[in-house]
Design a protein around this motif. Structure first.
Motif, PDB file in Angstrom:
ATOM      1  N   GLU A  59       0.851  -1.200   0.000  1.00  0.00           N
ATOM      2  CA  GLU A  59       0.000   0.000   0.000  1.00  0.00           C
ATOM      3  C   GLU A  59       0.874   1.233   0.000  1.00  0.00           C
ATOM      4  N   PRO A  60       0.772   2.093  -0.984  1.00  0.00           N
ATOM      5  CA  PRO A  60      -0.027   1.907  -2.192  1.00  0.00           C
ATOM      6  C   PRO A  60       0.594   0.828  -3.069  1.00  0.00           C
ATOM      7  N   ILE A  61      -0.166   0.363  -4.048  1.00  0.00           N
ATOM      8  CA  ILE A  61       0.330  -0.660  -4.959  1.00  0.00           C
ATOM      9  C   ILE A  61       1.672  -0.191  -5.524  1.00  0.00           C
ATOM     10  N   GLY A  62       2.652  -1.062  -5.481  1.00  0.00           N
ATOM     11  CA  GLY A  62       3.988  -0.724  -5.971  1.00  0.00           C
ATOM     12  C   GLY A  62       4.940  -0.317  -4.867  1.00  0.00           C
ATOM     13  N   SER A  63       4.438  -0.115  -3.658  1.00  0.00           N
ATOM     14  CA  SER A  63       5.241   0.306  -2.522  1.00  0.00           C
ATOM     15  C   SER A  63       5.899  -0.897  -1.853  1.00  0.00           C
ATOM     16  N   THR A  64       6.908  -0.632  -1.009  1.00  0.00           N
ATOM     17  CA  THR A  64       7.487  -1.688  -0.178  1.00  0.00           C
ATOM     18  C   THR A  64       6.746  -1.783   1.151  1.00  0.00           C
ATOM     19  N   HIS A  65       5.834  -0.858   1.416  1.00  0.00           N
ATOM     20  CA  HIS A  65       5.026  -0.883   2.638  1.00  0.00           C
ATOM     21  C   HIS A  65       3.814  -1.778   2.414  1.00  0.00           C
ATOM     22  N   TRP A  66       3.518  -2.632   3.389  1.00  0.00           N
ATOM     23  CA  TRP A  66       2.398  -3.557   3.287  1.00  0.00           C
ATOM     24  C   TRP A  66       1.332  -3.185   4.299  1.00  0.00           C
ATOM     25  N   ALA A  67       0.084  -3.509   3.985  1.00  0.00           N
ATOM     26  CA  ALA A  67      -1.033  -3.238   4.887  1.00  0.00           C
ATOM     27  C   ALA A  67      -1.990  -4.426   4.884  1.00  0.00           C
ATOM     28  N   VAL A  68      -2.724  -4.561   5.979  1.00  0.00           N
ATOM     29  CA  VAL A  68      -3.752  -5.588   6.107  1.00  0.00           C
ATOM     30  C   VAL A  68      -5.098  -4.923   5.864  1.00  0.00           C
ATOM     31  N   THR A  69      -5.912  -5.506   4.989  1.00  0.00           N
ATOM     32  CA  THR A  69      -7.253  -4.994   4.705  1.00  0.00           C
ATOM     33  C   THR A  69      -8.281  -6.013   5.169  1.00  0.00           C
ATOM     34  N   PHE A  70      -9.293  -5.545   5.896  1.00  0.00           N
ATOM     35  CA  PHE A  70     -10.411  -6.373   6.324  1.00  0.00           C
ATOM     36  C   PHE A  70     -11.628  -5.899   5.541  1.00  0.00           C
ATOM     37  N   GLU A  71     -12.174  -6.764   4.696  1.00  0.00           N
ATOM     38  CA  GLU A  71     -13.334  -6.359   3.913  1.00  0.00           C
ATOM     39  C   GLU A  71     -14.549  -6.190   4.825  1.00  0.00           C
ATOM     40  N   ALA A  72     -15.467  -5.365   4.381  1.00  0.00           N
ATOM     41  CA  ALA A  72     -16.673  -5.072   5.161  1.00  0.00           C
ATOM     42  C   ALA A  72     -17.522  -6.324   5.365  1.00  0.00           C
ATOM     43  N   ARG A  73     -18.226  -6.338   6.465  1.00  0.00           N
ATOM     44  CA  ARG A  73     -19.128  -7.445   6.793  1.00  0.00           C
ATOM     45  C   ARG A  73     -20.558  -6.928   6.825  1.00  0.00           C
ATOM     46  N   GLU A  74     -21.481  -7.795   6.548  1.00  0.00           N
ATOM     47  CA  GLU A  74     -22.894  -7.426   6.623  1.00  0.00           C
ATOM     48  C   GLU A  74     -23.489  -7.729   7.983  1.00  0.00           C
ATOM     49  N   GLN A  75     -22.859  -8.655   8.740  1.00  0.00           N
ATOM     50  CA  GLN A  75     -23.410  -9.065  10.023  1.00  0.00           C
ATOM     51  C   GLN A  75     -22.382  -8.882  11.135  1.00  0.00           C
ATOM     52  N   ASP A  76     -22.882  -8.712  12.353  1.00  0.00           N
ATOM     53  CA  ASP A  76     -22.013  -8.630  13.520  1.00  0.00           C
ATOM     54  C   ASP A  76     -21.366  -9.986  13.774  1.00  0.00           C
ATOM     55  N   VAL A  77     -20.238  -9.962  14.458  1.00  0.00           N
ATOM     56  CA  VAL A  77     -19.558 -11.190  14.871  1.00  0.00           C
ATOM     57  C   VAL A  77     -19.569 -11.209  16.391  1.00  0.00           C
ATOM     58  N   LYS A  78     -20.070 -12.297  16.963  1.00  0.00           N
ATOM     59  CA  LYS A  78     -20.066 -12.477  18.413  1.00  0.00           C
ATOM     60  C   LYS A  78     -19.230 -13.706  18.724  1.00  0.00           C
ATOM     61  N   LEU A  79     -18.245 -13.541  19.603  1.00  0.00           N
ATOM     62  CA  LEU A  79     -17.325 -14.625  19.930  1.00  0.00           C
ATOM     63  C   LEU A  79     -17.262 -14.821  21.437  1.00  0.00           C
ATOM     64  N   ASP A  80     -17.139 -16.081  21.849  1.00  0.00           N
ATOM     65  CA  ASP A  80     -16.875 -16.329  23.261  1.00  0.00           C
ATOM     66  C   ASP A  80     -15.375 -16.113  23.494  1.00  0.00           C
ATOM     67  N   ALA A  81     -14.932 -16.246  24.722  1.00  0.00           N
ATOM     68  CA  ALA A  81     -13.541 -15.949  25.071  1.00  0.00           C
ATOM     69  C   ALA A  81     -12.550 -16.799  24.279  1.00  0.00           C
ATOM     70  N   GLY A  82     -12.835 -18.087  24.132  1.00  0.00           N
ATOM     71  CA  GLY A  82     -11.926 -18.977  23.408  1.00  0.00           C
ATOM     72  C   GLY A  82     -11.789 -18.615  21.944  1.00  0.00           C
ATOM     73  N   ARG A  83     -12.906 -18.341  21.313  1.00  0.00           N
ATOM     74  CA  ARG A  83     -12.869 -17.982  19.879  1.00  0.00           C
ATOM     75  C   ARG A  83     -12.233 -16.610  19.685  1.00  0.00           C
ATOM     76  N   ALA A  84     -12.452 -15.697  20.626  1.00  0.00           N
ATOM     77  CA  ALA A  84     -11.804 -14.381  20.544  1.00  0.00           C
ATOM     78  C   ALA A  84     -10.285 -14.531  20.677  1.00  0.00           C
ATOM     79  N   LEU A  85      -9.849 -15.448  21.539  1.00  0.00           N
ATOM     80  CA  LEU A  85      -8.417 -15.703  21.687  1.00  0.00           C
ATOM     81  C   LEU A  85      -7.846 -16.283  20.397  1.00  0.00           C
TER      82      LEU A  85
END
Length: 118
Positions: A59-85
């Motif tokens: 990021e930007p394309i062609g750079s030596t810098h990298w980034a993590v992208t999380f695509e949008a979600r339509e629904q909420d995510v609910k996790l218990d402690a183990g899954r969150a870990l």
């Protein structure tokens, strides 16, 4: 540039795994052609407990810098402690991988700049 080829990125992922990081089997180099057919560098991961498409790329394309992208979600995510870990472990691995890829990319560019021109 050559450091964004599928083969190079797969080798870097293998090297990262050899460092002892818990690399997921779901982590993969994804084919993506940029302008004029050049590889842009794209690594994808479906987060196990979030159902979110996630990818790393320069990021930007062609750079030596990298980034993590999380695509949008339509629904909420609910996790218990183990899954969150479990999710936090994957996110920590992604963060370390992002830094690793940035370091490898910068080293590649530096080695090319230092190489004698034929």
């Amino acid at each position: 540039m050559p450091f964004r080829t599928k083969e190079t990125l797969e080798a870097w992922l293998a090297e990262f795994a050899e460092l002892g990081y818990p690399v997921s089997d779901r982590l993969r180099v994804m084919p993506q052609d940029g302008t004029e057919g050049h590889d842009t560098g794209l690594i994808g991961l479906d987060l196990v407990n979030a159902g979110t498409v996630t990818y790393l790329q320069p990021e930007p394309i062609g750079s030596t810098h990298w980034a993590v992208t999380f695509e949008a979600r339509e629904q909420d995510v609910k996790l218990d402690a183990g899954r969150a870990l479990e999710l936090s472990t994957e996110l920590a691995m992604l963060s370390a991988l992002c830094a690793f890829l940035q370091t490898k990319s910068a080293a590649f560019i530096a080695s090319r700049a230092a190489a004698p021109v034929a």
